[in-house]
Motif scaffolding. Sequence first.
Motif, mmCIF file in Angstrom:
data_model
loop_
_atom_site.group_PDB
_atom_site.id
_atom_site.type_symbol
_atom_site.label_atom_id
_atom_site.label_comp_id
_atom_site.label_asym_id
_atom_site.label_seq_id
_atom_site.Cartn_x
_atom_site.Cartn_y
_atom_site.Cartn_z
ATOM 1 N N ARG A 191 88.427 38.993 69.196
ATOM 2 C CA ARG A 191 89.005 39.151 70.532
ATOM 3 C C ARG A 191 89.945 40.351 70.594
ATOM 4 O O ARG A 191 90.169 40.924 71.660
ATOM 5 N N ASN A 192 90.496 40.743 69.459
ATOM 6 C CA ASN A 192 91.437 41.860 69.413
ATOM 7 C C ASN A 192 90.719 43.208 69.386
ATOM 8 O O ASN A 192 91.365 44.255 69.404
ATOM 9 N N SER A 193 89.404 43.195 69.371
ATOM 10 C CA SER A 193 88.640 44.442 69.291
ATOM 11 C C SER A 193 88.806 45.276 70.561
ATOM 12 O O SER A 193 88.747 44.758 71.673
ATOM 13 N N PRO A 194 89.007 46.591 70.408
ATOM 14 C CA PRO A 194 89.127 47.463 71.580
ATOM 15 C C PRO A 194 87.774 47.769 72.221
ATOM 16 O O PRO A 194 87.710 48.459 73.240
ATOM 17 N N MET A 195 86.716 47.275 71.639
ATOM 18 C CA MET A 195 85.358 47.459 72.154
ATOM 19 C C MET A 195 84.661 46.115 72.116
ATOM 20 O O MET A 195 85.141 45.174 71.469
ATOM 21 N N PRO A 196 83.555 45.938 72.835
ATOM 22 C CA PRO A 196 82.845 44.650 72.804
ATOM 23 C C PRO A 196 82.500 44.243 71.373
ATOM 24 O O PRO A 196 82.042 45.059 70.569
ATOM 25 N N SER A 197 82.742 42.990 71.055
ATOM 26 C CA SER A 197 82.458 42.477 69.713
ATOM 27 C C SER A 197 81.346 41.440 69.785
ATOM 28 O O SER A 197 80.933 41.024 70.870
ATOM 29 N N ARG A 198 80.893 41.011 68.619
ATOM 30 C CA ARG A 198 79.690 40.174 68.615
ATOM 31 C C ARG A 198 79.657 39.229 67.428
ATOM 32 O O ARG A 198 80.145 39.541 66.330
ATOM 33 N N ILE A 199 79.013 38.067 67.644
ATOM 34 C CA ILE A 199 78.737 37.094 66.587
ATOM 35 C C ILE A 199 77.233 36.878 66.551
ATOM 36 O O ILE A 199 76.598 36.605 67.582
ATOM 37 N N VAL A 200 76.639 37.016 65.375
ATOM 38 C CA VAL A 200 75.221 36.749 65.181
ATOM 39 C C VAL A 200 75.094 35.589 64.207
ATOM 40 O O VAL A 200 75.533 35.681 63.059
ATOM 41 N N ASN A 201 74.514 34.499 64.672
ATOM 42 C CA ASN A 201 74.298 33.328 63.829
ATOM 43 C C ASN A 201 72.834 33.253 63.416
ATOM 44 O O ASN A 201 71.952 33.220 64.279
ATOM 45 N N VAL A 202 72.603 33.229 62.116
ATOM 46 C CA VAL A 202 71.234 33.191 61.605
ATOM 47 C C VAL A 202 70.773 31.739 61.526
ATOM 48 O O VAL A 202 71.340 30.929 60.797
ATOM 49 N N THR A 203 69.746 31.416 62.294
ATOM 50 C CA THR A 203 69.215 30.065 62.335
ATOM 51 C C THR A 203 67.786 30.070 61.793
ATOM 52 O O THR A 203 67.402 30.979 61.056
ATOM 53 N N SER A 204 66.980 29.088 62.157
ATOM 54 C CA SER A 204 65.637 28.971 61.588
ATOM 55 C C SER A 204 64.703 28.256 62.549
ATOM 56 O O SER A 204 65.125 27.398 63.331
ATOM 57 N N PHE A 205 63.430 28.619 62.456
ATOM 58 C CA PHE A 205 62.393 27.945 63.249
ATOM 59 C C PHE A 205 62.326 26.458 62.925
ATOM 60 O O PHE A 205 61.810 25.666 63.717
ATOM 61 N N THR A 206 62.877 26.056 61.792
ATOM 62 C CA THR A 206 62.836 24.638 61.415
ATOM 63 C C THR A 206 63.677 23.777 62.349
ATOM 64 O O THR A 206 63.553 22.549 62.334
#
Length: 373
Positions: A191-206
């Motif tokens: 949230r403190n980032s001066p630019m848009p930040s991101r979270i990528v969660n690796v999931t599975s077809f299972t």
Amino acid sequence: MGFDWEALQFICLIEFWRMGVIWSISLIFSYFQLLLTAPFGKTPCSYPRHSMGPPASITSPPICIITGATSGLGKAAAKCLSNEGYYVILAGRSLHLLSKTIQEIEKQHGDARLKGFQIDLSSFQSIVKFKSSVEQWLVDSNLHPSIQLLINNAGILATSCRLTPDGYDQMMETNYIGAFALTNLLLPLLRNSPMPSRIVNVTSFTHRCVSDVQINEETLSGKKFKCLSGLKQYPFANIYEYSKFCVLLFSYELHRQLCSMEPSHQISVMAADPGVVETGIMREVPPHLSQLAFTVLRFLGLLQSPEHGVGSIIDAALAPKEASGQYFFGGKGRTVKSSALSYNTKLGERLWNRSCELLREAKLTPWESKAGS
């Protein structure tokens, strides 16, 4: 060479056939979704990649944290994102492997900016220590006190029941609870980032194999699966599916909560499914069987190398922020629909609330949106 009794015993397990049959059907269904729209003249929804650069007023490079970064998809992601200009923090359990991985990437890319930190996602204590170490490193390195990208990639497929120091099933805590805790603790930096930040969660077809879901202490700890009852047959396939379903459900719920906040908090949340990738995740399956499985999948054209399978993760990491809440699968920026159950908002809220309770029980403070949860 003697007869492989371990492989024979493994074949007799219901979990083996669940992996071999139901998982295969789920994988094929995911690829079928990519082709489903073709007869109707449509193409799967896809998003182009955009390289991220800091604002002109900020001299620090964008910082990315990748868990499970010492092998397989995590290492491949670290290589790709260091090429995109990220200062990549590699997070893993082994200091030796972290050092070895960093040296390997630096040999290939001399200008790569890399830093390694030890973390064990099956331990709240280790996660808290990791967060403190990263914050101190940012200060000592004179970098902006923020991160721009978090990739929750670490995961295991355990074929026997093991409990963590926190009292949870090891697979559940490594694959989901640890990722939830880490994300909550790092949200202030995002949230403190001066630019848009991101979270990528690796999931599975299972995750598509999950049809009956109960969100409570019994399921999240692994007790619902009788992990603690001394049952001889550990339902590892079932628990793996459930852990990856929770990762996906959590991703969608966090996306909804962030969207409910004021626009100034530009954190996007993506889910990425790499498909079947030839990594070490099958290390606890008897070697003859894992090799046979990989051979069959390779023959069918469904097995990918980490360098190719990482495509969906990089797509999610570099997609425009408008793609927040999407499920990336199949590479080339493509997205598909996950299971209908994964979009259940009430289930997502219940998972969020119960997961927050677990953090409070561990004396950790979970993040909560202004809209409440």
